[in-house]
Write a protein that holds these residues in place. Structure first.
Motif, PDB file in Angstrom:
ATOM      1  N   ILE A  12       0.839  -1.198   0.000  1.00  0.00           N
ATOM      2  CA  ILE A  12       0.000   0.000   0.000  1.00  0.00           C
ATOM      3  C   ILE A  12       0.876   1.250   0.000  1.00  0.00           C
ATOM      4  N   PRO A  13       0.993   1.953  -1.133  1.00  0.00           N
ATOM      5  CA  PRO A  13       1.652   3.263  -1.117  1.00  0.00           C
ATOM      6  C   PRO A  13       0.668   4.298  -0.578  1.00  0.00           C
ATOM      7  N   ALA A  14       1.114   5.148   0.313  1.00  0.00           N
ATOM      8  CA  ALA A  14       0.197   6.097   0.951  1.00  0.00           C
ATOM      9  C   ALA A  14       0.774   7.505   0.920  1.00  0.00           C
ATOM     10  N   TYR A  15      -0.042   8.443   0.457  1.00  0.00           N
ATOM     11  CA  TYR A  15       0.350   9.854   0.488  1.00  0.00           C
ATOM     12  C   TYR A  15      -0.884  10.686   0.824  1.00  0.00           C
ATOM     13  N   ASN A  16      -0.858  11.320   1.991  1.00  0.00           N
ATOM     14  CA  ASN A  16      -1.971  12.162   2.468  1.00  0.00           C
ATOM     15  C   ASN A  16      -3.292  11.396   2.469  1.00  0.00           C
ATOM     16  N   GLU A  17      -3.269  10.207   3.084  1.00  0.00           N
ATOM     17  CA  GLU A  17      -4.468   9.373   3.174  1.00  0.00           C
ATOM     18  C   GLU A  17      -4.917   9.197   4.622  1.00  0.00           C
ATOM     19  N   GLY A  18      -4.510  10.129   5.484  1.00  0.00           N
ATOM     20  CA  GLY A  18      -4.838  10.027   6.902  1.00  0.00           C
ATOM     21  C   GLY A  18      -6.309   9.816   7.214  1.00  0.00           C
ATOM     22  N   PRO A  19      -7.221  10.580   6.574  1.00  0.00           N
ATOM     23  CA  PRO A  19      -8.645  10.449   6.920  1.00  0.00           C
ATOM     24  C   PRO A  19      -9.282   9.130   6.507  1.00  0.00           C
ATOM     25  N   LEU A  33      -8.796 -14.955   2.481  1.00  0.00           N
ATOM     26  CA  LEU A  33      -8.217 -15.376   1.217  1.00  0.00           C
ATOM     27  C   LEU A  33      -8.431 -16.869   0.990  1.00  0.00           C
ATOM     28  N   LEU A  34      -8.507 -17.256  -0.273  1.00  0.00           N
ATOM     29  CA  LEU A  34      -8.642 -18.656  -0.635  1.00  0.00           C
ATOM     30  C   LEU A  34      -7.509 -19.483  -0.029  1.00  0.00           C
ATOM     31  N   ASN A  35      -7.829 -20.708   0.359  1.00  0.00           N
ATOM     32  CA  ASN A  35      -6.841 -21.652   0.890  1.00  0.00           C
ATOM     33  C   ASN A  35      -6.138 -21.138   2.148  1.00  0.00           C
ATOM     34  N   ASN A  36      -6.799 -20.191   2.848  1.00  0.00           N
ATOM     35  CA  ASN A  36      -6.248 -19.655   4.107  1.00  0.00           C
ATOM     36  C   ASN A  36      -4.855 -19.059   3.937  1.00  0.00           C
ATOM     37  N   ILE A  37      -4.629 -18.383   2.836  1.00  0.00           N
ATOM     38  CA  ILE A  37      -3.346 -17.725   2.596  1.00  0.00           C
ATOM     39  C   ILE A  37      -3.155 -16.602   3.618  1.00  0.00           C
ATOM     40  N   GLU A  38      -1.974 -16.524   4.199  1.00  0.00           N
ATOM     41  CA  GLU A  38      -1.689 -15.480   5.182  1.00  0.00           C
ATOM     42  C   GLU A  38      -1.369 -14.160   4.494  1.00  0.00           C
ATOM     43  N   LYS A  39      -1.794 -13.059   5.117  1.00  0.00           N
ATOM     44  CA  LYS A  39      -1.595 -11.724   4.560  1.00  0.00           C
ATOM     45  C   LYS A  39      -0.445 -11.004   5.257  1.00  0.00           C
ATOM     46  N   GLU A  40       0.439 -10.427   4.469  1.00  0.00           N
ATOM     47  CA  GLU A  40       1.473  -9.522   4.959  1.00  0.00           C
ATOM     48  C   GLU A  40       1.161  -8.149   4.357  1.00  0.00           C
ATOM     49  N   ILE A  41       0.863  -7.173   5.205  1.00  0.00           N
ATOM     50  CA  ILE A  41       0.492  -5.840   4.738  1.00  0.00           C
ATOM     51  C   ILE A  41       1.697  -4.913   4.880  1.00  0.00           C
ATOM     52  N   ILE A  42       2.132  -4.342   3.759  1.00  0.00           N
ATOM     53  CA  ILE A  42       3.291  -3.442   3.752  1.00  0.00           C
ATOM     54  C   ILE A  42       2.808  -2.045   3.353  1.00  0.00           C
ATOM     55  N   ILE A  43       2.911  -1.106   4.272  1.00  0.00           N
ATOM     56  CA  ILE A  43       2.498   0.273   4.003  1.00  0.00           C
ATOM     57  C   ILE A  43       3.742   1.138   3.849  1.00  0.00           C
ATOM     58  N   VAL A  44       3.805   1.902   2.747  1.00  0.00           N
ATOM     59  CA  VAL A  44       4.922   2.816   2.523  1.00  0.00           C
ATOM     60  C   VAL A  44       4.362   4.241   2.470  1.00  0.00           C
ATOM     61  N   ASN A  45       4.664   5.010   3.506  1.00  0.00           N
ATOM     62  CA  ASN A  45       4.222   6.397   3.602  1.00  0.00           C
ATOM     63  C   ASN A  45       5.214   7.278   2.836  1.00  0.00           C
ATOM     64  N   ASP A  46       4.744   7.862   1.738  1.00  0.00           N
ATOM     65  CA  ASP A  46       5.626   8.652   0.872  1.00  0.00           C
ATOM     66  C   ASP A  46       5.715  10.102   1.348  1.00  0.00           C
ATOM     67  N   TYR A  71       6.769   1.501   6.586  1.00  0.00           N
ATOM     68  CA  TYR A  71       7.989   2.167   6.150  1.00  0.00           C
ATOM     69  C   TYR A  71       7.637   3.602   5.732  1.00  0.00           C
ATOM     70  N   LYS A  72       8.618   4.486   5.849  1.00  0.00           N
ATOM     71  CA  LYS A  72       8.366   5.899   5.547  1.00  0.00           C
ATOM     72  C   LYS A  72       9.513   6.479   4.736  1.00  0.00           C
ATOM     73  N   HIS A  73       9.165   7.213   3.673  1.00  0.00           N
ATOM     74  CA  HIS A  73      10.153   7.990   2.934  1.00  0.00           C
ATOM     75  C   HIS A  73      10.335   9.333   3.630  1.00  0.00           C
ATOM     76  N   GLU A  74      11.569   9.767   3.778  1.00  0.00           N
ATOM     77  CA  GLU A  74      11.837  11.046   4.437  1.00  0.00           C
ATOM     78  C   GLU A  74      11.576  12.229   3.517  1.00  0.00           C
ATOM     79  N   VAL A  75      11.552  11.982   2.206  1.00  0.00           N
ATOM     80  CA  VAL A  75      11.156  13.005   1.232  1.00  0.00           C
ATOM     81  C   VAL A  75      10.147  12.376   0.291  1.00  0.00           C
ATOM     82  N   ASN A  76       9.255  13.192  -0.262  1.00  0.00           N
ATOM     83  CA  ASN A  76       8.257  12.677  -1.194  1.00  0.00           C
ATOM     84  C   ASN A  76       8.921  12.288  -2.507  1.00  0.00           C
TER      85      ASN A  76
END
Length: 242
Positions: A12-19, A33-46, A71-76
């Motif tokens: 998930i790339p995120a930029y100004n999505e706070g609300p 998910l089908l077949n009980n697949i495990e989810k890993e959610i990766i958020i990158v705050n740009d 994870y967070k980028h220090e600059v956009n």
């Protein structure tokens, strides 16, 4: 041949999505998910300028049972750059790209997973222009632009996609991590399509998905300049094949 998948990374790339970002995370929390697949959610705050980071950290704190990596980028740097970070951090066997807004429905991940689980696909695109799923009616010229970009991309890749610009793209993680990606903004879509199409014996499928588009007042970010950049990227990365 039925394929077994144990883990899926959701980037998930995120930029100004706070609300709104908690809404998409709530949806992901409920997806089975089908077949009980495990989810890993990766958020990158740009490097958001609003309360996106606070909203994400609060959500993680309140939902410790979810496997959320932040994870967070220090600059956009742009959406493409955020995706580059997420792709390299992914540990799931397959990965899917998810925008932080509410335009796409995570309940439809299983539609994208099915061709892979059935042993047919390495890459699956979710098309907004095929199938009988719901689609919000919005911008005529955006639709024309998307179809033109897909047509132009298909000319160079020799694919017959209906929606190259779709957010929902499912990849074999090892395959996408092996590709050197350069585009920092919305040029990611034509670049990754061109480069994936050149992989020998790659199996690319497309399935119909829903689309709940946003207006610019609701937070939509892509504009006409990104359309011209997409044309440039189609020509640039498409020419490499000729």
């Amino acid at each position: 041949m039925i394929k077994e998948i144990k883990t899926l990374s959701i980037i998930i790339p995120a930029y100004n999505e706070g609300p709104t970002i908690h809404f998409i995370l709530d949806k992901l929390k409920k997806v089975a998910l089908l077949n009980n697949i495990e989810k890993e959610i990766i958020i990158v705050n740009d490097c958001s300028k609003d309360n996106t980071e606070e909203a994400i950290k609060t959500y993680i704190s309140n939902n410790p049972e979810l496997n959320i990596q932040y994870y967070k980028h220090e600059v956009n740097k742009g959406k493409g750059a955020a995706l580059h970070t997420g792709i390299q951090k992914a540990t799931g066997e397959y990965l899917i790209i998810q925008d932080a807004d509410l335009e796409y429905d995570p309940e439809e991940y299983n539609l994208l997973l099915k061709p892979v689980l059935d042993g047919f696909a390495d890459v699956v695109y979710g098309s907004r222009f095929m199938g009988g799923n719901p689609h919000r009616i919005l911008f005529f010229w955006h639709t024309i632009g998307n179809k033109f970009l897909t047509f132009l991309s298909n000319m160079f890749t020799n694919l017959n996609l209906t929606d190259m610009e779709t957010c929902y793209k499912l990849f074999d993680t090892k395959i996408i991590q092996s590709i050197q990606l350069q585009e920092k903004r919305f040029g990611f879509e034509p670049e990754v399509t061109a480069k994936v199409s050149r992989i020998p014996k790659i199996r690319i499928y497309e399935v119909g998905i829903s689309y709940y588009g946003r207006t610019y007042e609701e937070g939509k970010k892509i504009g006409w300049k990104d359309g011209f950049r997409a044309i440039y990227c189609i020509l640039k990365y498409g020419m490499l094949k000729l």
